[in-house]
Write an enzyme that holds these catalytic residues in place. Structure first.
Site, short mmCIF file in Angstrom:
data_model
loop_
_atom_site.label_atom_id
_atom_site.label_comp_id
_atom_site.label_asym_id
_atom_site.label_seq_id
_atom_site.Cartn_x
_atom_site.Cartn_y
_atom_site.Cartn_z
N ASP A 14 -22.29 -1.66 0.08
CA ASP A 14 -21.59 -1.24 1.30
C ASP A 14 -20.17 -1.79 1.17
OD1 ASP A 14 -20.55 -0.87 3.82
OD2 ASP A 14 -22.00 -2.14 4.85
N LYS A 76 -9.65 -0.17 2.94
CA LYS A 76 -10.42 1.07 3.09
C LYS A 76 -9.72 2.07 4.00
CE LYS A 76 -15.20 2.28 4.30
NZ LYS A 76 -16.50 1.66 4.59
N GLU A 153 -22.67 6.27 4.99
CA GLU A 153 -23.17 5.01 5.57
C GLU A 153 -24.28 5.22 6.60
OE1 GLU A 153 -19.42 3.24 6.59
OE2 GLU A 153 -18.96 2.94 4.48
#
Ligand code: AMP
Length: 530
Positions: A14, A76, A153
């Site tokens: 993740d 990100k 996700e």
């Protein structure tokens, strides 16, 4: 530490905006978080760069206040762009290179404990477009990882929940949850992380996992809640001392860290104290949860609107949703939970660790893929693999895919694959050449819902070259667009008259090509990352 036995060589990562987490599968196929070298289950996605040494993780997060101009945070948020939002120690970096440093550090920690990593699944927000997905895959390659797949996700989180529910019922550890009497379960996954927000609706049955609809915001997350507190603190300080701590990079970095502490404290109690220091002056004052809720109410309202829209887009009502799963560190904020309770009329399920559940789902997804690939030599038990072989997982695209077509009003977005179409998907449409003897056709490929081409994201330009000579005007040309199961896009052009596939290429400004990727991987390979 000596490498441990029974490592499948597979990890699920993740790669978060503020924290990252990595998991593996045990021999029984059960996901387990791998602690980093400091023994922590999550690693801050923060990098401090100095003289070809990259410090990643907790030490880098601590250094943020000391060397803000050497520190990269929230990388990100810039994924898919050509450069990280500001220079680091005077140098410009691409976001995927900085992300690769985080991934390399994770890989090194895992390998020190378990031995070589063979495959990795990396998660991305469901709402990531193709450019951001490609940048994430590239970051993995640059870090020296063999990226088996990228997965959304919320999909990963739902997979982990489904798996865990079944395990807790003491049924076979490898199978997935259904309702109490074996019927499919419909779940809404509300995923609010450090920098992104996703909401998806999934339907899970014993042998099938299907996403029905997804939506989100790639620039909405905990960092925005922190920013509201930062501004509040800075204004309080200014009122007392007249100077603005936001003007100094070090004081600003301290403000962000204090804001995050205060936010966490307010998840546990109704009041706390904040401390602001700047120009050798200090101010301490009380902050209440009510004030925090008020300062951030509009951010929460944005997630509420998106959540309602996704239920509607799935063609469902709240009564048809069996479970609401909370994912992402921000779902610990009481106001978030209250909103979900009010909206859904259900008690949300937050039984799995909000920080780890996505990495666990990524590892499970990797296990399912390896099972399908006939994963000989993997040390996952045959019984777990056997259960997974037939397991089908279907996702949807989060953005419509179209091409730009000329209209009397200007360029319009002609949608070929609407959003929320089950993947993989392929659609073709016939277009026409606009002049006699046209030897090539240029097609702009778009992602987005808007009618006007300019309001969409242009993910690339596709050149259909080598058309035969002397074709008349309005010769039909077939354009085929494909969305892969991983959400990545490919486009092809065909001359329907000859049936020949013309020479094509998707040219996207600013993306790294294979040679550049190899060169970046070589550079990262020689860099000291600690
Ligand atoms: P994630 O991307 O899922 O790791 O979520 C990280 C975000 O969750 C960051 O903005 C954190 O500050 C926030 N977060 C983590 N724990 C808490 C907590 N106890 N209360 C409020 N926010 C939290």
């Amino acid at each position: 530490m000596a490498p441990q036995a029974e490592f499948t060589g597979l990890i699920g990562i993740d790669l978060g905006t503020t924290f990252s987490c990595v998991a593996r599968l045990s021999r029984e196929g059960v996901p387990q978080t791998i602690p980093n070298r400091e023994g922590e289950l999550i690693t801050p996605s923060v990098i401090v760069l100095e003289d070809d040494i990259a410090v990643v993780g907790r030490e880098a997060k601590r250094s943020e206040c000391v060397y803000p101009e050497h520190t990269a945070v929230c990388v990100k948020r810039d994924m898919g762009g050509m450069r990280y939002s500001r220079s680091i120690a005077g140098k410009i970096y691409r976001p995927e290179i900085l992300s690769a440093m985080i991934l390399k550090r994770i890989k090194t920690d895992v390998e020190a404990r378990f031995g070589p990593v063979k495959h990795a699944v990396i998660t991305v927000p469901a709402y990531f477009d193709d450019t951001r997905r490609k940048a994430t895959q590239d970051a993995g390659r640059i870090a020296g990882l063999s990226v088996l797949d990228i997965i959304n996700e919320p999909t990963a989180a739902a997979l982990a929940y489904a798996f865990e529910t079944h395990r807790r019922r003491n049924e076979h550890p490898g199978s997935f949850a259904t309702g109490p009497t074996g019927e499919p379960t419909t779940a809404l996954v509300y995923d609010l992380g450090g920098g992104t927000f996703d909401v998806s609706i999934v339907r899970i049955s014993r042998d099938r996992f299907e996403t029905l609809a997804t939506d989100g915001d790639v620039r909405l997350g905990g960092r925005d809640w922190d920013e509201r507190l930062v501004n509040f603190f800075a204004e309080e300080f200014q009122r007392k001392y007249g100077s603005d701590p936001r003007d100094d990079p070090q004081s600003l970095a301290f403000l962000y860290q204090e804001a995050e502490h205060v936010k966490h404290a307010l998840s546990a109690r109704a009041t706390t104290r904040a401390l602001v220091t700047h120009n050798a002056q200090r101010l301490s004052f009380e902050v209440t949860r009510a004030r925090f809720d008020e300062l951030t109410a509009d951010l929460l309202a944005r997630t509420e609107t998106t959540t309602e829209a996704v239920v509607e887009n799935a063609g469902l009502t709240w009564a048809q949703i069996d479970r609401v799963l909370l994912v992402g560190g921000m779902t610990r904020v009481p106001q978030v939970r209250e909103m979900i309770r009010r909206l859904s009329g259900k008690e949300p399920d937050c039984s799995l660790s909000a920080d780890e559940v996505v990495a666990h789902g990524a590892a499970l997804h990797g296990g399912i893929l390896l099972a399908r690939m006939g994963a000989e030599g993997q040390s996952i038990s045959d019984s777990a693999l056997g259960l997974w072989i037939g397991f089908e997982s279907i996702d949807v695209n989060s953005h419509s895919l179209g091409i730009a077509v000329r209209t009397p009003q200007g360029y319009a977005n002609s949608i070929l694959i609407p959003k929320n179409t089950p993947l993989p998907a392929e659609r073709s449409r016939t277009y026409h050449t606009s002049s006699p003897n046209q030897r090539q056709v240029r097609v702009r490929v778009l992602e987005g819902e808007a009618h006007e081409a300019d309001a969409c994201v242009q993910i690339g330009e596709f050149v259909l070259a080598g058309l035969p000579a002397n074709l008349p005007e309005r010769t039909p040309i077939e354009i085929v667009c494909r969305y892969g199961a991983d959400g990545r896009i490919s486009v092809e052009g065909r001359d329907p008259a000859t049936g020949l596939l013309a020479e094509t290429s998707l040219v996207s400004q600013g993306r790294l090509d294979d040679a550049e990727l190899r060169e970046e991987a070589r550079k990262i390979g020689t860099m000291e990352i600690v």
